[in-house]
Motif scaffolding. Sequence first.
Motif, PDB file in Angstrom:
ATOM      1  N   TYR A  14       0.846  -1.207   0.000  1.00 40.40           N
ATOM      2  CA  TYR A  14       0.000   0.000   0.000  1.00 40.40           C
ATOM      3  C   TYR A  14       0.876   1.250   0.000  1.00 40.40           C
ATOM      4  N   ALA A  15       1.905   1.249   0.861  1.00 36.79           N
ATOM      5  CA  ALA A  15       2.803   2.404   0.953  1.00 36.79           C
ATOM      6  C   ALA A  15       3.539   2.628  -0.367  1.00 36.79           C
ATOM      7  N   GLN A  16       4.006   1.557  -0.988  1.00 36.69           N
ATOM      8  CA  GLN A  16       4.709   1.679  -2.254  1.00 36.69           C
ATOM      9  C   GLN A  16       3.790   2.189  -3.349  1.00 36.69           C
ATOM     10  N   ASN A  17       2.534   1.754  -3.310  1.00 40.65           N
ATOM     11  CA  ASN A  17       1.560   2.209  -4.301  1.00 40.65           C
ATOM     12  C   ASN A  17       1.276   3.694  -4.140  1.00 40.65           C
ATOM     13  N   LYS A  18       1.157   4.157  -2.871  1.00 42.58           N
ATOM     14  CA  LYS A  18       0.916   5.573  -2.596  1.00 42.58           C
ATOM     15  C   LYS A  18       2.081   6.414  -3.102  1.00 42.58           C
ATOM     16  N   GLN A  19       3.286   5.915  -2.866  1.00 41.44           N
ATOM     17  CA  GLN A  19       4.464   6.647  -3.313  1.00 41.44           C
ATOM     18  C   GLN A  19       4.525   6.730  -4.834  1.00 41.44           C
ATOM     19  N   SER A  20       4.156   5.643  -5.486  1.00 39.47           N
ATOM     20  CA  SER A  20       4.203   5.625  -6.951  1.00 39.47           C
ATOM     21  C   SER A  20       3.169   6.567  -7.555  1.00 39.47           C
ATOM     22  N   GLN A  21       2.075   6.829  -6.821  1.00 40.32           N
ATOM     23  CA  GLN A  21       1.042   7.740  -7.304  1.00 40.32           C
ATOM     24  C   GLN A  21       1.325   9.202  -6.932  1.00 40.32           C
ATOM     25  N   ALA A  53       6.668  20.079 -14.303  1.00 44.41           N
ATOM     26  CA  ALA A  53       7.352  18.784 -14.394  1.00 44.41           C
ATOM     27  C   ALA A  53       6.645  17.695 -13.597  1.00 44.41           C
ATOM     28  N   LEU A  54       6.114  18.061 -12.416  1.00 40.83           N
ATOM     29  CA  LEU A  54       5.482  17.074 -11.535  1.00 40.83           C
ATOM     30  C   LEU A  54       3.973  16.979 -11.755  1.00 40.83           C
ATOM     31  N   LYS A  55       3.459  17.893 -12.594  1.00 39.57           N
ATOM     32  CA  LYS A  55       2.030  17.909 -12.952  1.00 39.57           C
ATOM     33  C   LYS A  55       1.128  18.090 -11.723  1.00 39.57           C
ATOM     34  N   THR A  56       1.566  18.970 -10.845  1.00 39.90           N
ATOM     35  CA  THR A  56       0.749  19.350  -9.691  1.00 39.90           C
ATOM     36  C   THR A  56       1.202  20.737  -9.248  1.00 39.90           C
ATOM     37  N   PRO A  57       0.316  21.557  -8.685  1.00 40.72           N
ATOM     38  CA  PRO A  57       0.726  22.902  -8.264  1.00 40.72           C
ATOM     39  C   PRO A  57       1.786  22.871  -7.161  1.00 40.72           C
ATOM     40  N   VAL A  58       2.785  23.738  -7.282  1.00 41.53           N
ATOM     41  CA  VAL A  58       3.749  23.978  -6.207  1.00 41.53           C
ATOM     42  C   VAL A  58       3.448  25.379  -5.682  1.00 41.53           C
ATOM     43  N   VAL A  59       2.941  25.433  -4.472  1.00 40.24           N
ATOM     44  CA  VAL A  59       2.467  26.683  -3.879  1.00 40.24           C
ATOM     45  C   VAL A  59       3.543  27.281  -2.985  1.00 40.24           C
ATOM     46  N   ILE A  60       3.873  28.556  -3.197  1.00 40.58           N
ATOM     47  CA  ILE A  60       4.871  29.244  -2.381  1.00 40.58           C
ATOM     48  C   ILE A  60       4.210  29.718  -1.088  1.00 40.58           C
ATOM     49  N   ASP A  61       4.846  29.394   0.031  1.00 44.25           N
ATOM     50  CA  ASP A  61       4.311  29.731   1.356  1.00 44.25           C
ATOM     51  C   ASP A  61       5.432  30.382   2.176  1.00 44.25           C
ATOM     52  N   LEU A 260      12.040   7.426  -2.908  1.00 43.46           N
ATOM     53  CA  LEU A 260      11.438   7.486  -4.236  1.00 43.46           C
ATOM     54  C   LEU A 260      10.943   8.893  -4.548  1.00 43.46           C
ATOM     55  N   ILE A 261      10.371   9.575  -3.542  1.00 43.66           N
ATOM     56  CA  ILE A 261       9.857  10.931  -3.728  1.00 43.66           C
ATOM     57  C   ILE A 261      11.004  11.924  -3.826  1.00 43.66           C
TER      58      ILE A 261
END
Length: 320
Positions: A14-21, A53-61, A260-261
Amino acid sequence: MFILSALLIAQVAYAQNKQSQWPDRPIRMIVPFSAGGPIDIVARRVGQKLSDALKTPVVIDYKAGANGLIGADYVAKAAPDGYTMLIMTGSFSANAALYKKLPFDPIKDFAPISQVYRTYGMVLVVNNDLPVNSLKDLIAYGNANPGKLSYGSGGYGNASHLVGELLNVQTGLSILHVPYKGLGPAFNEVVARQVDMTYISTATAANGIKENIVKGIAISGTARSPAIPNVPTFTEAGVKGVDQVFGWSGLFYPAGTPKLIVDKVQQALARVLSEPDMKKQFDDLGIMPVGSSSAEFSKFVTQDIELQAQLFKTANISQQ
């Protein structure tokens, strides 16, 4: 025993699957300094590229304060799930060398991802009213006018403070240190003639020299910056022992973030930093893209903490 083994295998799977997603939601990039500074500019540009590149928002905080300690501590204590990262300057290793007690362990509590950039060095600039045009002139003027000169820094323990005190030690001068809450205010006070000089990034120095609002005297790195090729290094100008002070920034995750991340972000960063448009943007800022591996960056940080401790000792800057 069989049931426990099966459960363990299922949990690992489960953990490996979460990381891969990963990532499946926005990532926060913590900037531990106020908006508008050089690291903020880099964070925004790198953040946008990583978003693509990662296809998700990177939000500056922003979590500014205490020379970066507040933001760094926030990330050190964040969940190691890949959704909270720190973009930090060389203050990371300087703080580790300067303060006897930190709210985190700079080595054990972080997973270094990659070094983003390094600078050519800190540039000594003086206000236009000061009757000097070279480091030789400055030393002669300081010797002839003891107690008259002052320099602004970005705060106690900042790289600008370190360079200023190293110059005092190496030349025998006693230039008064005036700390500010950041290099922006220090530079503005030089322009306004409230202090005589400061030490700033090559990009700010280049703009100030081009606009004829300050004079460039010397740069603390080992080589001249292409942005200000007429400004010599301190060594070239006759003062040794200042060439090891340069700025850098890097990305960190909390310790325990899955490899992996970490590797996925490092590889994405290395790709975007090699793109021609990013190289051009970094050139314009007077900085050099790096994109090192996690292992290389980890080794660099450990060595830099040791170097900063030695430099602070040489500069007679006491631990806090």
